[in-house]
Scaffold this motif. Structure first.
Motif, PDB file in Angstrom:
ATOM      1  N   PRO A   1       0.841  -1.192   0.000  1.00  0.00           N
ATOM      2  CA  PRO A   1       0.000   0.000   0.000  1.00  0.00           C
ATOM      3  C   PRO A   1       0.881   1.250   0.000  1.00  0.00           C
ATOM      4  O   PRO A   1       1.884   1.297   0.710  1.00  0.00           O
ATOM      5  CB  PRO A   1      -0.789  -0.115   1.309  1.00  0.00           C
ATOM      6  N   HIS A   2       0.528   2.244  -0.817  1.00  0.00           N
ATOM      7  CA  HIS A   2       1.307   3.481  -0.819  1.00  0.00           C
ATOM      8  C   HIS A   2       0.487   4.600  -1.420  1.00  0.00           C
ATOM      9  O   HIS A   2      -0.442   4.376  -2.184  1.00  0.00           O
ATOM     10  CB  HIS A   2       2.641   3.315  -1.552  1.00  0.00           C
ATOM     11  N   SER A   3       0.868   5.813  -1.032  1.00  0.00           N
ATOM     12  CA  SER A   3       0.112   7.002  -1.421  1.00  0.00           C
ATOM     13  C   SER A   3       1.067   8.159  -1.663  1.00  0.00           C
ATOM     14  O   SER A   3       2.181   8.170  -1.146  1.00  0.00           O
ATOM     15  CB  SER A   3      -0.852   7.409  -0.298  1.00  0.00           C
ATOM     16  N   GLY A   4       0.590   9.117  -2.421  1.00  0.00           N
ATOM     17  CA  GLY A   4       1.408  10.293  -2.687  1.00  0.00           C
ATOM     18  C   GLY A   4       0.572  11.392  -3.299  1.00  0.00           C
ATOM     19  O   GLY A   4      -0.625  11.232  -3.539  1.00  0.00           O
ATOM     20  N   PHE A   5       1.221  12.494  -3.542  1.00  0.00           N
ATOM     21  CA  PHE A   5       0.495  13.627  -4.124  1.00  0.00           C
ATOM     22  C   PHE A   5       1.439  14.540  -4.874  1.00  0.00           C
ATOM     23  O   PHE A   5       2.667  14.386  -4.805  1.00  0.00           O
ATOM     24  CB  PHE A   5      -0.270  14.399  -3.035  1.00  0.00           C
ATOM     25  N   GLY A   6       0.867  15.473  -5.624  1.00  0.00           N
ATOM     26  CA  GLY A   6       1.651  16.483  -6.317  1.00  0.00           C
ATOM     27  C   GLY A   6       1.123  17.864  -5.968  1.00  0.00           C
ATOM     28  O   GLY A   6      -0.091  18.107  -6.045  1.00  0.00           O
ATOM     29  N   LEU A   7       2.034  18.740  -5.554  1.00  0.00           N
ATOM     30  CA  LEU A   7       1.647  20.126  -5.267  1.00  0.00           C
ATOM     31  C   LEU A   7       2.297  21.045  -6.286  1.00  0.00           C
ATOM     32  O   LEU A   7       3.507  20.981  -6.515  1.00  0.00           O
ATOM     33  CB  LEU A   7       2.069  20.516  -3.839  1.00  0.00           C
ATOM     34  N   GLY A   8       1.493  21.879  -6.924  1.00  0.00           N
ATOM     35  CA  GLY A   8       1.996  22.827  -7.910  1.00  0.00           C
ATOM     36  C   GLY A   8       2.525  24.077  -7.223  1.00  0.00           C
ATOM     37  O   GLY A   8       1.816  24.710  -6.440  1.00  0.00           O
ATOM     38  N   ILE A   9       3.782  24.412  -7.504  1.00  0.00           N
ATOM     39  CA  ILE A   9       4.435  25.512  -6.794  1.00  0.00           C
ATOM     40  C   ILE A   9       3.833  26.860  -7.151  1.00  0.00           C
ATOM     41  O   ILE A   9       3.544  27.683  -6.271  1.00  0.00           O
ATOM     42  CB  ILE A   9       5.949  25.512  -7.107  1.00  0.00           C
ATOM     43  N   GLU A  10       3.639  27.115  -8.426  1.00  0.00           N
ATOM     44  CA  GLU A  10       3.208  28.458  -8.824  1.00  0.00           C
ATOM     45  C   GLU A  10       1.817  28.774  -8.302  1.00  0.00           C
ATOM     46  O   GLU A  10       1.548  29.907  -7.881  1.00  0.00           O
ATOM     47  CB  GLU A  10       3.266  28.599 -10.346  1.00  0.00           C
ATOM     48  N   ARG A  11       0.911  27.793  -8.305  1.00  0.00           N
ATOM     49  CA  ARG A  11      -0.428  28.054  -7.764  1.00  0.00           C
ATOM     50  C   ARG A  11      -0.364  28.296  -6.258  1.00  0.00           C
ATOM     51  O   ARG A  11      -1.076  29.147  -5.721  1.00  0.00           O
ATOM     52  CB  ARG A  11      -1.347  26.870  -8.047  1.00  0.00           C
ATOM     53  N   THR A  12       0.490  27.527  -5.598  1.00  0.00           N
ATOM     54  CA  THR A  12       0.627  27.684  -4.151  1.00  0.00           C
ATOM     55  C   THR A  12       1.196  29.056  -3.805  1.00  0.00           C
ATOM     56  O   THR A  12       0.719  29.731  -2.880  1.00  0.00           O
ATOM     57  CB  THR A  12       1.535  26.566  -3.594  1.00  0.00           C
ATOM     58  N   VAL A  13       2.204  29.489  -4.562  1.00  0.00           N
ATOM     59  CA  VAL A  13       2.815  30.796  -4.290  1.00  0.00           C
ATOM     60  C   VAL A  13       1.848  31.923  -4.673  1.00  0.00           C
ATOM     61  O   VAL A  13       1.798  32.957  -4.002  1.00  0.00           O
ATOM     62  CB  VAL A  13       4.167  30.932  -5.022  1.00  0.00           C
ATOM     63  N   ALA A  14       1.059  31.724  -5.717  1.00  0.00           N
ATOM     64  CA  ALA A  14       0.049  32.725  -6.084  1.00  0.00           C
ATOM     65  C   ALA A  14      -0.934  32.925  -4.928  1.00  0.00           C
ATOM     66  O   ALA A  14      -1.279  34.059  -4.567  1.00  0.00           O
ATOM     67  CB  ALA A  14      -0.693  32.302  -7.351  1.00  0.00           C
ATOM     68  N   TRP A  15      -1.356  31.827  -4.338  1.00  0.00           N
ATOM     69  CA  TRP A  15      -2.257  31.917  -3.178  1.00  0.00           C
ATOM     70  C   TRP A  15      -1.582  32.624  -2.002  1.00  0.00           C
ATOM     71  O   TRP A  15      -2.122  33.573  -1.427  1.00  0.00           O
ATOM     72  CB  TRP A  15      -2.728  30.508  -2.791  1.00  0.00           C
ATOM     73  N   ILE A  16      -0.368  32.190  -1.663  1.00  0.00           N
ATOM     74  CA  ILE A  16       0.309  32.766  -0.492  1.00  0.00           C
ATOM     75  C   ILE A  16       0.560  34.269  -0.688  1.00  0.00           C
ATOM     76  O   ILE A  16       0.407  35.064   0.239  1.00  0.00           O
ATOM     77  CB  ILE A  16       1.620  32.012  -0.185  1.00  0.00           C
ATOM     78  N   THR A  17       0.923  34.647  -1.895  1.00  0.00           N
ATOM     79  CA  THR A  17       1.241  36.060  -2.143  1.00  0.00           C
ATOM     80  C   THR A  17       0.008  36.868  -2.524  1.00  0.00           C
ATOM     81  O   THR A  17       0.086  38.095  -2.611  1.00  0.00           O
ATOM     82  CB  THR A  17       2.272  36.203  -3.278  1.00  0.00           C
ATOM     83  N   GLY A  18      -1.098  36.185  -2.802  1.00  0.00           N
ATOM     84  CA  GLY A  18      -2.316  36.888  -3.179  1.00  0.00           C
ATOM     85  C   GLY A  18      -2.280  37.495  -4.568  1.00  0.00           C
ATOM     86  O   GLY A  18      -2.976  38.476  -4.845  1.00  0.00           O
ATOM     87  N   ARG A  19      -1.467  36.942  -5.453  1.00  0.00           N
ATOM     88  CA  ARG A  19      -1.370  37.455  -6.822  1.00  0.00           C
ATOM     89  C   ARG A  19      -2.346  36.697  -7.712  1.00  0.00           C
ATOM     90  O   ARG A  19      -2.524  35.494  -7.569  1.00  0.00           O
ATOM     91  CB  ARG A  19       0.049  37.287  -7.364  1.00  0.00           C
ATOM     92  N   PRO A  20      -2.938  37.397  -8.669  1.00  0.00           N
ATOM     93  CA  PRO A  20      -4.013  36.762  -9.444  1.00  0.00           C
ATOM     94  C   PRO A  20      -3.541  35.731 -10.482  1.00  0.00           C
ATOM     95  O   PRO A  20      -4.310  34.861 -10.852  1.00  0.00           O
ATOM     96  CB  PRO A  20      -4.692  37.947 -10.146  1.00  0.00           C
ATOM     97  N   HIS A  21      -2.313  35.832 -10.958  1.00  0.00           N
ATOM     98  CA  HIS A  21      -1.927  35.029 -12.126  1.00  0.00           C
ATOM     99  C   HIS A  21      -0.638  34.256 -11.847  1.00  0.00           C
ATOM    100  O   HIS A  21       0.336  34.842 -11.368  1.00  0.00           O
ATOM    101  CB  HIS A  21      -1.716  35.954 -13.331  1.00  0.00           C
TER     102      HIS A  21
END
Lengths: 437, 437
Positions: A401-421
């Motif tokens: 059994p195993h699990s994993g995920f992928g996190l997109g950096i640019e979307r995450t940084v857009a959210w953290i910085t509050g930038r629209p694009h």
């Protein structure tokens, strides 16, 4: 040694204690203001900005002429002077000029403090990077990425670099870039997941972190053709463990950005009150609950269809925290996700939706570890079987059994910085119509 | 939560203090040895190996049957038992089995403890990763890479991710992979250097760290078509500063590997006595001195020709430390290197040669910061001018002295681990004839 001649602007406060200290900085002229008896030069050296004060009469006439004459924006200068604490100054210190050297007189700088169109700015991305908001956004990106490396390294994960050039075919063949590879065809990887799965029996907890590619003809504010993704994979972890790891990592990264990028978030005028609340546990809603909720809000979505961006925005608006939506219909998701034993129409997976309309930042799942079910799914999807034989081997020789995920950096940084694009969240964005500079 | 049920093998010593503790581990069976009254299972869980002792009579007959029956190598098991300190055991602890669960019975494992050909092992790279020497080498790689990130982050460098897909053309057009990019052609980057140069006026000290690509038809033990490279770039640093940064970084990384990968280097049977001496300053020899030295050793090399691999081996053999060779002839090096004011036939650059025959691990240079000289060099090389206009802009708008270098990860890790071939130093190597798995 050239470097030893200069003090960095970020270190000026240290030198300001002694009134007789003279130091030299090197950097670029951002602005000049000339009065009758005094002139001001704001100089950026890449570690900070400092206002340099040029008092007529206290410097020789040649220095005055140089500092108040033809000194276009972005000209390179060496400034010698005495740092003086001044609470009103940015960075808390001014530099009283005693000497000034012109290293390079810039041509007329194309980016002016007026509204430029985004295409113009993107054409000048190599210069636009110097602007304060761009610098701030990319500093947050860099800190987030170092934070992710630290998070996994500290928890005993082994970094596994997965190949970009690959003969195997990833998620959907229609959106792949391809290249001639000697006598073969290679595809640019859309994910490193299949490879990190292979590394689990060697290292248990692994991750890859590199650029990935999608030849998608989308022109939304959430899409890049080349973007960075971190993909952890953990042996003997189920879908619940997986969501726990996700909320821990996202919370860590947000806290780190708040802690170490306070100045940058201020430059970006980010209201951080929402970010400060980000901590485990995040709200969780099953796909089935999500569909019922959307229907109750008047949506015409039917069970079985994937969620769209508009649906995600409605769901994410329910919380200030990122929201998990889990266990989607099998047909809406990739072939490698594990069938849900409690409801075989669904798979054990999740998306993570950022708040404030930033949409999906993570996709994750428990992986199908049953050889026959996985082989069946590959056939049902009409994928070629031969390239997946090595992947099936992982279910032949000690499946687990195993699990994993992928996190997109640019979307995450857009959210953290509050930038629209997302295009501003990567140094040199690649979009459908943008391959330069 | 599945994960909470298991203890990791690396944590067993912690649990061995209390004789009544029972824990469960999950992992893969490496070997089994069965005697009349006792059997031994060596289990790998990705964090370590542990010998599990199965005493007949003290467990129920079903457990004995399972542990001593058909349990092929790499089968996945959960083992419940009492950890017991034992100085002779690897990791210092044994596990006295009280329960055994078969998670998955492996098919006959293709990799056996015999000599396999390298092509066979590379065809099974997804399984070969599980072998002890492969695990050790890739752990060193991961630690080296984290060390590099920490080195630069701690020194105030900003990480700048440079694009893989690019319309501009890098060092030599003949060795580029290309792909259709909507209506254009994109090339896979061979270097991020030109882009990190653009980021210097924004952040002063920057670096990129990602995969790079060379479509070279070489089949040597030092070449990969896809390899990872770290490329720092520093504003207001000259060629001397650049070499100082290189020797500091390389010394830091070697010390870190020695410190944190002692176990792995032991598995690899690495004689570390040479590595322990690696500290600044490294010996430096100008290209001109190097040619004279080679001629004195009987070589027919003439001034002006680039050094070959054999020349490098002779030069590097003079020291146990890495050796700088600096200021090569202009004609032998790339267009962007700064002309040496003291000898305009040469450029301000260096290679760094690893000892013990591992060859060049770094190439670095001060960059040409004079607009007209750079433009002339682009023309002399017959490069298209239009794609380099943005790069020339960096010499139009506040040009500045700056230097940087590129260090190849796989060659560096090959040297540190003492392995002969770079192909084992990356999880999934890409070679001229190798695109799978």
């Amino acid at each position: 040694m050239l470097q030893d001649r200069f003090v960095e602007v970020q270190d000026l406060p240290r030198h300001a204690a002694d009134p007789d200290t003279e130091v030299t900085i090197a950097g670029w002229v951002e602005t000049t203001r000339v009065h009758a008896r005094v002139a001001f030069l704001v100089v950026r050296d890449g570690t900070g900005l400092v206002q340099c004060v040029l008092p007529r009469g206290e410097v020789d006439e040649a220095t005055w002429e140089l500092g108040t004459g033809d000194l276009p924006q972005e000209s390179t200068v060496e400034v010698r002077g005495r740092p003086k604490a001044d609470a009103r100054a940015p960075g808390g210190v001014e530099l009283l000029i005693t000497g000034l050297t012109l290293v390079h007189r810039a041509e007329t700088y194309p980016i002016q403090p007026k509204e430029h169109g985004v295409e113009f700015l993107m054409d000048h991305r190599h210069l636009w990077l110097r602007s304060s908001q761009q610098r701030a956004g990319l500093r947050v990106r860099a800190e987030v990425m170092q934070g992710i490396h630290d998070f996994f390294h500290d928890r005993g994960f082994t970094r596994i670099d997965t190949p970009i050039l690959t003969g195997a075919i990833g998620e959907s063949a229609g959106t792949l870039f391809s290249t001639e590879y000697f006598d073969e065809t290679a595809y640019l990887a859309q994910t490193g997941q299949l490879y990190v799965e292979a590394a689990c029996p060697a290292f248990r907890k692994v991750y890859c972190f590199g650029p990935t590619f999608r030849a998608e003809k989308s022109k939304t504010r959430r899409h890049l053709t080349e973007f960075w993704m971190v993909e952890p994979e953990v042996a003997f972890a189920d879908s619940d463990d997986n969501m726990r790891l996700q909320e821990e990592m996202v919370s860590y990264v947000v806290a780190r950005a708040l802690d170490r990028c306070a100045e940058e978030l201020k430059v970006l005028e980010r209201d951080t009150s929402g970010l400060e609340k980000v901590a485990p546990p995040f709200p969780r809603m099953s796909y089935t609950e999500a569909v019922e909720f959307l229907q109750s809000k008047g949506s015409e979505i039917e069970w079985g269809r994937d969620l769209g961006g508009a649906d995600e925005t409605v769901l994410a608006a329910e919380s200030e925290l990122p929201t998990f939506i889990y266990n989607y219909p099998k047909a809406a998701k990739a072939f490698y996700m594990k069938e849900n034993p409690d409801d075989p129409r669904t798979v054990l997976c999740n998306d993570l939706l950022a708040p404030e309309g930033y949409g999906e930042i993570i996709g994750g799942s428990q992986r199908e570890d049953d050889f026959h079910r996985l082989q069946t799914r590959i056939r049902e999807e009409g994928l070629p079987e031969e390239p997946y034989q090595w992947y099936l081997d992982l279910r032949r020789y000690g499946s687990f059994p195993h699990s994993g995920f992928g996190l997109g950096i640019e979307r995450t940084v857009a959210w953290i910085t509050g930038r629209p694009h997302v295009r501003e969240m990567i140094p040199f964005p690649r979009l459908m119509n943008r391959l330069n500079p």
